[in-house]
Design an enzyme around this catalytic site. Structure first.
Site, short mmCIF file in Angstrom:
data_model
loop_
_atom_site.label_atom_id
_atom_site.label_comp_id
_atom_site.label_asym_id
_atom_site.label_seq_id
_atom_site.Cartn_x
_atom_site.Cartn_y
_atom_site.Cartn_z
N THR A 18 8.13 -35.00 -32.14
CA THR A 18 8.81 -33.99 -31.34
C THR A 18 9.84 -34.60 -30.40
O THR A 18 10.89 -33.99 -30.14
CB THR A 18 7.79 -33.17 -30.55
OG1 THR A 18 6.90 -32.51 -31.46
CG2 THR A 18 8.46 -32.11 -29.69
N SER A 61 4.70 -36.33 -37.23
CA SER A 61 3.47 -37.09 -37.50
C SER A 61 2.48 -36.32 -38.35
O SER A 61 1.54 -36.91 -38.89
CB SER A 61 2.82 -37.54 -36.19
OG SER A 61 2.24 -36.45 -35.48
N THR A 94 2.76 -36.04 -31.73
CA THR A 94 1.46 -35.90 -31.09
C THR A 94 0.35 -35.49 -32.06
O THR A 94 -0.83 -35.71 -31.78
CB THR A 94 1.53 -34.86 -29.95
OG1 THR A 94 1.97 -33.59 -30.49
CG2 THR A 94 2.49 -35.30 -28.86
N ASP A 95 0.71 -34.90 -33.21
CA ASP A 95 -0.32 -34.38 -34.10
C ASP A 95 -1.30 -35.44 -34.56
O ASP A 95 -2.52 -35.20 -34.62
CB ASP A 95 0.32 -33.73 -35.34
CG ASP A 95 0.86 -32.34 -35.06
OD1 ASP A 95 0.97 -31.97 -33.88
OD2 ASP A 95 1.19 -31.63 -36.03
#
Length: 342
Positions: A18, A61, A94-95
Site C-alpha cells: 500500500t 503482499s 501489510t497483508d
C-alpha cells in the site's frame, strides 16, 4: 538516494504494498506502482540517516508466495554484505508482512537490525501514513539501540518483534499487535527510538534460496461441522505439510483427527495452531481435541499462529528437517522468553 561507498547508511528494500500503491484508473482499486525512489522521495528531507534504495519488486503482499519472501530475505542478506550498512528497512504490504518478517527473523544472523514497515493508506490518498511510518522505520534501522534485536516491525509509532506479530485490524492506522510477546518499543515522530529490554533470540536457522524448491504447505481450518474434505484435498494435491487451524487451545474433531493420523503415518508433517488471538496451543482434550491430535502425530505450534506456523514449517521442510527435529523447533517456541542457543 545516492550514497558514497564510505558513508554509513540504511538500505531501503522496496517490495510494493500500500505504501507504493496508487489508483491509476478513476474508481479502480489501488495497485502497487511506485518505485522505491518514489516511496523514499515522499519523505522529503525527513530521513534520520542516509539511505540507499533497492527495488526488489512491486507487488501487493496478498500476491506473495513463500518463494517471493525468500527472495526478500536473500536481498536483505546481500544488503548486509556491505559493512557500511547500519541496518535495513523493508517496505512491504501489510497483508502478509507478519509472514515475511518472521521468515526474515528465522534466518537473520547479523547484529544489524532489519525493520519492516508499510502503510494502511495508499500513496495517493489525501493524507497517506506511509511517509511517517517509513521515517520512523529508518530511524530504528539506523539506531545503535536496535543492534542485536533481530527483525522488527515499526508501524504507527510502535515497534514490535517479528515473532508473534500479526495484523490486528483491517483499516486502522495502528494495524499491528503482538498479543503474546508485546511491543519492543516506540519511535517518535522526531525519530527518537526507545526500545524495551528484550528476551534472548533464538539461534538462526540455515538460509535456503528460492531455487531450493518449494514444499507445499496448506492451512486447513477446523470449524463447527467441519469434516476432512479440505484436508484430504490438500493431501491429494501433494501437501508435504499441513497447518491445522484449530479452535480454542488447538482442537478439531474425531473425523479430522483420524485424517491427521493417516497423514502423519504417510509422512506428512501436521502442525496444530489455533484461530484464537493469544495464548499457547495446549493439548488438553480428547474426542478429536488437542490431546488426540498430538497422539495422532500432530505437533502443537506453541505461541505461533497459523500464518507464522506455515512459515516455520515451510522453511524446515525446505531444509529437509526430520519430523522429530521439527517438533523440537516448534517446542522451543512454545514459551516465553525464547531459549538462547536453540
Amino acid at each position: 538516494m545516492t550514497v558514497t561507498d564510505s558513508q554509513a547508511h540504511v538500505v531501503l528494500l522496496a517490495t510494493g504494498g500500500t505504501i507504493s500503491s496508487r489508483s491509476t484508473v478513476p474508481g479502480a482499486g489501488a495497485v502497487a506502482s511506485d518505485t522505491g525512489e518514489q516511496v523514499f522521495a515522499s519523505l522529503g528531507s525527513a530521513a534520520s540517516y542516509p539511505v540507499r534504495v533497492v527495488d526488489v519488486f512491486q507487488k501487493g503482499s496478498y500476491l506473495l508466495a513463500v518463494d517471493d519472501m525468500i527472495t526478500i530475505c536473500a536481498t536483505i542478506r546481500e544488503a548486509l554484505e556491505d559493512p557500511e550498512v547500519l541496518g535495513v528497512v523493508v517496505t512491504h504490504g501489510t497483508d502478509t508482512m507478519e509472514e515475511t518478517a518472521y521468515l526474515a527473523e528465522l534466518v537473520h544472523d547479523d547484529e544489524r537490525p532489519v525493520v519492516f514497515t508499510g502503510a494502511q493508506l495508499a500513496a495517493d490518498s489525501a493524507s497517506p501514513d506511509g511517509p511517517a511510518n517509513l521515517a520512523r522505520a529508518i530511524a530504528v534501522a539506523g539506531s545503535p539501540k536496535a543492534r542485536g534485536r533481530g527483525v522488527l516491525v515499526a508501524f504507527a509509532g510502535t515497534v514490535f518483534p517479528a515473532s508473534g506479530v500479526r495484523k490486528s485490524h483491517t483499516t486502522r492506522l495502528e494495524a499491528f499487535a503482538n498479543p503474546d510477546f508485546g511491543a519492543a518499543g516506540q519511535v517518535s515522530d522526531t525519530g527518537e527510538v526507545r526500545l524495551w529490554e528484550a528476551p534472548p533470540r533464538h539461534a538462526p536457522l540455515p538460509f535456503t534460496r528460492p531455487e531450493a524448491g518449494s514444499p507445499r504447505v496448506d492451512v486447513i481450518p477446523s470449524y463447527p461441522g467441519a469434516d476432512a474434505t479440505l484436508l484430504r484435498a490438500a493431501l491429494e494435491a501433494g501437501a508435504d505439510g499441513i497447518v491445522l487451524q484449530g479452535t480454542g487451545n488447538g482442537n478439531a474433531n474425531a473425523e479430522l483427527c483420524a485424517e491427521v493420523a493417516a497423514a502423519t503415518a504417510a509422512g506428512v508433517v501436521v502442525v496444530t495452531s489455533t484461530r484464537v488471538d493469544a495464548g499457547a496451543v495446549v493439548p488438553v482434550y480428547g474426542n478429536g481435541g488437542g490431546a488426540d491430535l498430538r497422539a495422532a502425530g500432530a505437533i502443537p505450534s506453541g505461541l505461533l499462529r497459523p500464518s507464522q506456523s506455515l512459515i516455520l514449517l515451510s522453511l524446515l521442510l525446505r531444509l529437509g528437517t526430520p519430523r522429530d527435529r521439527i517438533a523440537q523447533v516448534f517446542a522451543g517456541r512454545a514459551n516465553l522468553p525464547a531459549r538462547p542457543g536453540e
